[in-house]
Design a protein around this motif. Structure first.
Motif: not given
Length: 183
Positions: A127-131, A161-163, A170-172, A181-182
């Protein structure tokens, strides 16, 4: 997220200067999947599908949230959990949600509680990849800690994982403004 609470929640959110607000689905027709009764009546497949439909419906009228929390939370508590669960099986419903949060500028939370309970984050990496494929760029991270020993659980795994899901950031949020944020 509950459609009938939108105005009350918007007023509450406006009353305080939160850095960010997470919107999460915890109830399906008034029942929290955590307790399992919804699966006795509907079975896992229909409960999951209905949960995603209701998430979309509630997001249409959601209060001013910054991130959608643990998109496939329902899977944690099904009788079969993830045994028969996949993004592909619910792609139509999930894609509607992903397109809507992208359109509304709502981030997608990657929640590591799923690592403890299912062996994958909520939402599932597919789902993350699809997003990402759909143009989603805003990811927040959370652990659903609830107790000190679970705070930040699995965060050390998230950079790779995110890469692997196609993200460089990612966001804050600071006063509801996204800060990239890198990884």
């Amino acid at each position: 997220l509950q459609e009938h609470l939108q105005q009350r929640l918007d007023a509450y959110i406006e009353q305080y200067s939160f850095d960010f607000v997470i919107g999460s689905m915890h109830l399906l027709h008034g029942e929290d999947p955590y307790y399992g009764k919804i699966f006795e009546r509907m079975g896992d497949e229909e409960a999951y599908r209905e949960y995603f439909r209701e998430t979309h419906k509630n997001l249409l009228k959601a209060p001013k949230i910054n991130t959608l929390g643990h998109l496939d939370y329902v899977v944690r508590y099904g009788k079969e959990k993830d045994r028969l669960y996949s993004y592909k099986k619910y792609a139509d419903e999930i894609d509607e949600i992903l397109r809507l949060i992208i359109e509304k500028g709502i981030a997608l939370e990657v929640n590591t509680a799923g690592l403890r309970m299912l062996g994958f984050t909520n939402p599932h990496p597919d789902i993350i990849k699809r997003y990402r494929e759909l143009g989603g760029e805003m990811i927040t991270i959370g652990s659903d800690g609830h107790v000190p020993e679970n705070l930040g659980y699995g965060f050390s795994q998230l950079p790779e994982y995110l890469k692997s899901c196609g993200f460089k950031y990612y966001i804050v949020f600071v006063q509801k403004n996204p800060q990239f944020m890198v990884i």
